[in-house]
Motif scaffolding. Structure first.
Motif, PDB file in Angstrom:
ATOM      1  N   ASP A   1      23.815   1.710  30.173  1.00  0.00           N
ATOM      2  CA  ASP A   1      24.163   2.257  28.859  1.00  0.00           C
ATOM      3  C   ASP A   1      24.475   3.743  28.935  1.00  0.00           C
ATOM      4  O   ASP A   1      25.415   4.225  28.289  1.00  0.00           O
ATOM      5  CB  ASP A   1      23.014   2.013  27.870  1.00  0.00           C
ATOM      6  N   LEU A   2      23.696   4.470  29.725  1.00  0.00           N
ATOM      7  CA  LEU A   2      23.960   5.900  29.883  1.00  0.00           C
ATOM      8  C   LEU A   2      25.270   6.140  30.615  1.00  0.00           C
ATOM      9  O   LEU A   2      26.006   7.095  30.312  1.00  0.00           O
ATOM     10  CB  LEU A   2      22.801   6.558  30.619  1.00  0.00           C
ATOM     11  N   LEU A   3      25.595   5.287  31.571  1.00  0.00           N
ATOM     12  CA  LEU A   3      26.863   5.409  32.279  1.00  0.00           C
ATOM     13  C   LEU A   3      28.036   5.186  31.331  1.00  0.00           C
ATOM     14  O   LEU A   3      28.986   5.988  31.302  1.00  0.00           O
ATOM     15  CB  LEU A   3      26.918   4.404  33.428  1.00  0.00           C
ATOM     16  N   LEU A   4      27.997   4.122  30.549  1.00  0.00           N
ATOM     17  CA  LEU A   4      29.092   3.844  29.622  1.00  0.00           C
ATOM     18  C   LEU A   4      29.242   4.967  28.609  1.00  0.00           C
ATOM     19  O   LEU A   4      30.366   5.372  28.269  1.00  0.00           O
ATOM     20  CB  LEU A   4      28.853   2.511  28.919  1.00  0.00           C
ATOM     21  N   ALA A   5      28.115   5.505  28.130  1.00  0.00           N
ATOM     22  CA  ALA A   5      28.187   6.615  27.176  1.00  0.00           C
ATOM     23  C   ALA A   5      28.825   7.848  27.804  1.00  0.00           C
ATOM     24  O   ALA A   5      29.619   8.549  27.172  1.00  0.00           O
ATOM     25  CB  ALA A   5      26.787   6.940  26.657  1.00  0.00           C
ATOM     26  N   ALA A   6      28.488   8.102  29.069  1.00  0.00           N
ATOM     27  CA  ALA A   6      29.034   9.286  29.746  1.00  0.00           C
ATOM     28  C   ALA A   6      30.518   9.168  30.037  1.00  0.00           C
ATOM     29  O   ALA A   6      31.213  10.184  30.181  1.00  0.00           O
ATOM     30  CB  ALA A   6      28.275   9.518  31.050  1.00  0.00           C
ATOM     31  N   LEU A   7      31.017   7.940  30.129  1.00  0.00           N
ATOM     32  CA  LEU A   7      32.420   7.736  30.474  1.00  0.00           C
ATOM     33  C   LEU A   7      33.364   7.877  29.301  1.00  0.00           C
ATOM     34  O   LEU A   7      34.577   7.820  29.474  1.00  0.00           O
ATOM     35  CB  LEU A   7      32.606   6.360  31.133  1.00  0.00           C
ATOM     36  N   GLY A   8      32.831   8.053  28.099  1.00  0.00           N
ATOM     37  CA  GLY A   8      33.712   8.423  27.004  1.00  0.00           C
ATOM     38  C   GLY A   8      33.629   7.523  25.799  1.00  0.00           C
ATOM     39  O   GLY A   8      33.201   6.371  25.884  1.00  0.00           O
ATOM     40  N   GLY A   9      34.074   8.066  24.656  1.00  0.00           N
ATOM     41  CA  GLY A   9      34.093   7.339  23.400  1.00  0.00           C
ATOM     42  C   GLY A   9      35.383   6.578  23.202  1.00  0.00           C
ATOM     43  O   GLY A   9      36.127   6.297  24.134  1.00  0.00           O
ATOM     44  N   ASP A  10      35.673   6.281  21.948  1.00  0.00           N
ATOM     45  CA  ASP A  10      36.823   5.434  21.627  1.00  0.00           C
ATOM     46  C   ASP A  10      38.150   6.053  22.032  1.00  0.00           C
ATOM     47  O   ASP A  10      39.112   5.340  22.318  1.00  0.00           O
ATOM     48  CB  ASP A  10      36.841   5.138  20.116  1.00  0.00           C
ATOM     49  N   ASP A  11      38.239   7.386  22.029  1.00  0.00           N
ATOM     50  CA  ASP A  11      39.509   8.047  22.312  1.00  0.00           C
ATOM     51  C   ASP A  11      39.721   8.344  23.789  1.00  0.00           C
ATOM     52  O   ASP A  11      40.785   8.818  24.182  1.00  0.00           O
ATOM     53  CB  ASP A  11      39.604   9.368  21.526  1.00  0.00           C
ATOM     54  N   ALA A  12      38.725   8.078  24.629  1.00  0.00           N
ATOM     55  CA  ALA A  12      38.836   8.408  26.050  1.00  0.00           C
ATOM     56  C   ALA A  12      39.653   7.353  26.790  1.00  0.00           C
ATOM     57  O   ALA A  12      39.671   6.175  26.422  1.00  0.00           O
ATOM     58  CB  ALA A  12      37.451   8.498  26.679  1.00  0.00           C
TER      59      ALA A  12
END
Length: 283
Positions: free
Chosen positions: A141-152
């Protein structure tokens, strides 16, 4: 290159597989093997250990290849880097007992992503984990969060689930299922929910034993079962590193991946290596 592609519509069409070499930067022999295979068109991608002792030296040559470059998230291999680093068994236990320091995990992920950007000048094309740590509870979960939000612009994420197991001995089927069982399904649900793509299936799990004959047998079996969009993981090296416990088997992998049999199996099974240059052949 997105590995999550539509299936080939007929048996006569070539299916694309992603052949991904892990551990770039670990040592000079690993880097040499990966760079040679890239020149032969036998790889699609390589996963970068940003703290590996050879990473910075060999990156200029890697950046001149056509390979995708991913972050090989590392929480278990010590290169003298700061932050969280545990033996794999201890990390798994801490993850499943909910005893991981989430602050330490977040800091380690962020530092490695920042170092990847500093070394390569870009974001990773994809992300996987050294010893598959990217799929563990408390990490994914922390990895996915670090990889960016909807606009990334989102990298794709390696899925160790859905391994192709037919024809393999029980010990390799068991190892592949254990790896997948450590978090692949949970990562898949979370990744898809927030718009990350993943590979269709997973190949390349074995016991790192047996030299060239064993690896030839497993490679022939994997390629016979491969489907469009699958990832085939490998760990090649060219040359000996006495500090690397897997150095002999890494050289065996290189020999098979570079050899004429690999070309024949790919043709026999109507496969092509995604991103490979078809004009370059092994000798």
């Amino acid at each position: 290159m997105n590995p999550d592609r539509p299936r080939a519509s007929s048996a006569s069409e070539y299916r694309r597989i992603v052949v991904c070499a892990d551990d770039f930067g670990m040592n000079a022999a690993v880097d040499a093997g990966i760079l040679r295979l890239a020149d032969l068109g036998r790889l699609s991608a390589t996963s970068l250990l940003v703290d590996g002792p050879a990473a910075q030296r060999d990156l200029p040559t890697l950046l001149d290849t056509r390979l995708q470059i991913g972050l090989h998230l590392n929480l278990t291999e010590s290169f003298g880097q700061p932050g969280l680093c545990l033996p794999l068994k201890s990390l798994i236990q801490a993850a499943y007992l909910r005893r991981l320091s989430l602050d330490q995990v977040r800091d380690s992920i962020g530092r490695q992503l920042d170092r990847f950007q500093a070394l390569t000048g870009r974001r990773p094309d994809y992300v996987d984990g050294h010893q598959h740590v990217h799929q563990l509870p408390g990490v994914r979960d922390l990895l996915l969060a670090a990889l960016g939000g909807d606009d990334a612009v989102k990298p794709w994420i390696r899925d160790t689930g859905r391994p192709r197991l037919a024809g393999l001995p029980w010990r390799l089927r068991l190892k592949a299922r254990v790896i997948a069982g450590l978090g692949a399904a949970g990562l898949r649900r979370r990744a898809r929910a927030v718009g990350f793509s993943q590979n269709s299936g997973f190949l390349g799990v074995y016991d790192f034993k047996g030299g060239i004959p064993a690896y030839e047998a497993w490679m022939s079996c994997w390629l016979s079962r491969a489907r469009d969009g699958d990832v085939l993981m490998c760990h090649p090296a060219w040359g000996v590193d006495p500090q690397d416990a897997l150095t002999s088997q890494r050289q065996a992998e290189y020999a098979v991946l570079a050899g004429a049999s690999m070309a024949r199996w790919l043709a026999d099974h109507h496969l092509t290596i995604a991103g490979a240059d078809p004009r370059k052949e092994s000798s």
